[in-house]
Write an enzyme that holds these catalytic residues in place. Structure first.
Site, short mmCIF file in Angstrom:
data_model
loop_
_atom_site.label_atom_id
_atom_site.label_comp_id
_atom_site.label_asym_id
_atom_site.label_seq_id
_atom_site.Cartn_x
_atom_site.Cartn_y
_atom_site.Cartn_z
N GLY A 5 -5.83 -19.58 -4.62
CA GLY A 5 -6.51 -18.33 -4.41
C GLY A 5 -7.49 -18.45 -3.26
O GLY A 5 -8.05 -19.52 -3.04
N THR A 9 -9.82 -15.69 -0.12
CA THR A 9 -10.29 -14.34 0.17
C THR A 9 -9.85 -13.94 1.56
O THR A 9 -9.60 -14.80 2.42
CB THR A 9 -11.81 -14.21 0.03
OG1 THR A 9 -12.17 -12.84 -0.03
CG2 THR A 9 -12.54 -14.88 1.21
N ASP A 43 0.80 -1.22 0.00
CA ASP A 43 0.00 0.00 0.00
C ASP A 43 0.83 1.27 0.00
O ASP A 43 0.29 2.38 0.06
CB ASP A 43 -0.95 0.00 1.20
CG ASP A 43 -2.04 -1.06 1.05
OD1 ASP A 43 -2.59 -1.17 -0.05
OD2 ASP A 43 -2.32 -1.77 2.03
N ASP A 46 -5.94 -5.62 -4.82
CA ASP A 46 -5.79 -4.20 -4.50
C ASP A 46 -4.52 -3.61 -5.09
O ASP A 46 -4.45 -2.42 -5.42
CB ASP A 46 -5.74 -3.97 -2.98
CG ASP A 46 -6.79 -4.74 -2.20
OD1 ASP A 46 -7.07 -5.90 -2.54
OD2 ASP A 46 -7.32 -4.19 -1.22
N ARG A 66 -15.32 -4.88 -3.75
CA ARG A 66 -14.26 -3.87 -3.83
C ARG A 66 -13.06 -4.42 -4.60
O ARG A 66 -12.40 -3.67 -5.34
CB ARG A 66 -13.87 -3.39 -2.43
CG ARG A 66 -13.03 -2.12 -2.48
CD ARG A 66 -13.06 -1.35 -1.17
NE ARG A 66 -12.19 -1.91 -0.16
CZ ARG A 66 -12.59 -2.40 1.01
NH1 ARG A 66 -13.88 -2.46 1.31
NH2 ARG A 66 -11.72 -2.86 1.89
N TRP A 78 -11.28 -2.76 -7.77
CA TRP A 78 -9.84 -2.50 -7.93
C TRP A 78 -9.34 -3.03 -9.28
O TRP A 78 -8.49 -2.41 -9.92
CB TRP A 78 -9.04 -3.19 -6.82
CG TRP A 78 -9.19 -2.70 -5.41
CD1 TRP A 78 -9.31 -3.49 -4.29
CD2 TRP A 78 -9.17 -1.34 -4.92
NE1 TRP A 78 -9.38 -2.71 -3.15
CE2 TRP A 78 -9.30 -1.39 -3.51
CE3 TRP A 78 -9.08 -0.10 -5.54
CZ2 TRP A 78 -9.33 -0.25 -2.70
CZ3 TRP A 78 -9.11 1.05 -4.74
CH2 TRP A 78 -9.24 0.96 -3.34
#
Length: 400
Positions: free
Chosen positions: A236, A238, A117, A178, A250, A254
């Site tokens: 994969g 979540t 981030d 993200d 969301r 992204w």
């Protein structure tokens, strides 16, 4: 060098084209009125959030004050830069520039920098400052942030690790959707420095996001694990979605915004193509008022909406409108869908002018699985709603 794998991603198309066939009745005047409301909300918070920053989300609709520690301060500074752009009022620029010192301290002392981030943090604060004002100090800080972000790149896996120390066994080799938005910092740094290594890492990551985070039905995983030593895919799952198999709203947003941003820097057509497929999946699962539930597995009922995901998606749609050829058959549907989302947000999801409601957008969801920030306001929702409105009222130059 990863280029592409043999993977087919289904394109559902827009299943209800009539829904977006005509331009919605949302005027420039309505958009400007909505911007005035955002500015009032910024002004209410400005005295408290000059030296400090709003928490990621509200508690009982109020933002607590924090230091520059979370992943979200950049959204507040980014809102100040947007406010400065649309008004020319130096009070917003002054506060944004005061805050640059905290971004410098954070990067130089590596205060909670074990995160991808860094892109969110430094793109909307320091990159934006440099692009708008030519501030050389801000440029230097952003370049340092890019160096730390590049340290998180696992070369064999071709990914930037999302969270945690690079040796943390629980986080090692995890990428998340993200990060699509964080890559602009690296692309920009290659341009500014003349060193291609930043762009190469960002390009490798976005291709791996396409290869593994995007599913064959054009939905997305929130997170995906790779083996950093061998480069082999693992699984994969979540972190914030309803389930490993569902599609976190969301995260899909992204993707809708992040893939076109990488296309802008690389001109790789497959990135724009996959964004269209993600967009169709998203639009086909919107409820009647065009504001998504917190996970796209829900299309009706009592589950919470996520207005922040809707705002991000609107920005992604408007970015695609800018990048697609004028004759693209879906382009006008995207523009109309974006306007419908923004109109719905402005009429049904914004806060009152009461000081007790400090956010701009109501009815966001931070993390439903941890009962955190559910049906509250959040800084990224406020920022992207503001960005979407600015996009509608001027020929806006990207901070990203």
């Amino acid at each position: 060098m990863i280029k592409q794998i043999n993977k087919t991603v289904t394109d559902e198309g827009i299943q209800q084209k009539a829904r977006y066939a005509n331009r919605p009745a949302f005027s420039r005047e309505e958009a400007e009125n909505a911007i005035r409301h955002v500015l009032k909300k910024i002004d209410q918070k400005l005295p408290r959030f000059t030296e400090q920053f709003p928490a990621p989300c509200t508690t009982n609709l109020c933002y607590e004050a924090t230091e520059n520690l979370e992943w979200t301060p950049g959204f507040w500074t980014g809102m100040l830069w947007l406010a400065y752009e649309v008004t020319g009022d130096m009070k917003y620029r002054k506060v944004a520039e005061i805050q640059l010192a905290s971004y410098q301290e954070r990067i130089e002392q590596r205060i909670m920098t074990d995160t991808h981030d860094l892109g969110f943090l430094y793109t909307l604060s320091c990159m934006a400052a440099y692009k708008l004002t030519g501030n050389q100090e801000a440029r230097t800080i952003a370049l340092k942030a890019a160096d730390l972000l590049l340290e998180r790149f696992h070369e064999k896996a071709g990914i930037i690790q999302a969270w945690g120390d690079l040796t943390n066994p629980k986080q090692r080799g995890r990428m998340i959707i993200d990060c699509n938005m964080n890559l602009s910092l690296l692309y920009w740094t290659s341009f500014e420095s003349g060193d291609p290594k930043y762009k190469q890492a960002a390009y490798q990551h976005i291709l791996q996001a396409l290869n593994y985070i995007v599913r064959e039905d054009a939905s997305t995983f929130h997170t995906y694990y790779m083996n950093p030593e061998s480069g082999e895919p693992i699984k994969g799952d979540t972190h914030q979605g309803f389930s490993d198999e569902s599609c976190w709203s969301r995260g899909q947003a992204w993707g809708m915004y992040g893939f076109p941003l990488s296309y802008l820097y690389t001109k790789d057509e497959q990135l724009l193509s996959v964004s269209k497929k993600l967009t169709h999946y998203f639009l086909n699962r919107l409820p009647e008022d065009d504001v998504c539930y917190w996970d796209l597995i829900f299309t009706e009922g009592e589950e919470e909406r996520d207005s922040s995901a809707a705002a991000i998606a609107a920005c992604g749609l408007l970015e695609m409108v800018k990048q697609l050829p004028v004759l693209d058959e879906d382009r006008r549907y995207y523009e109309h869908a974006a306007i419908k989302i923004i109109s719905s947000l402005s009429k049904q999801y914004v806060s009152s002018e009461d000081d007790a409601e400090e956010g701009v957008l109501l009815h966001s969801v931070y993390n439903k699985n941890f009962s955190h920030g559910v049906d509250e306001s959040c800084m990224w929702g406020d920022y992207f709603y503001f960005e979407a409105l600015v996009r509608m009222t001027k020929n806006w130059t990207l901070y990203w």
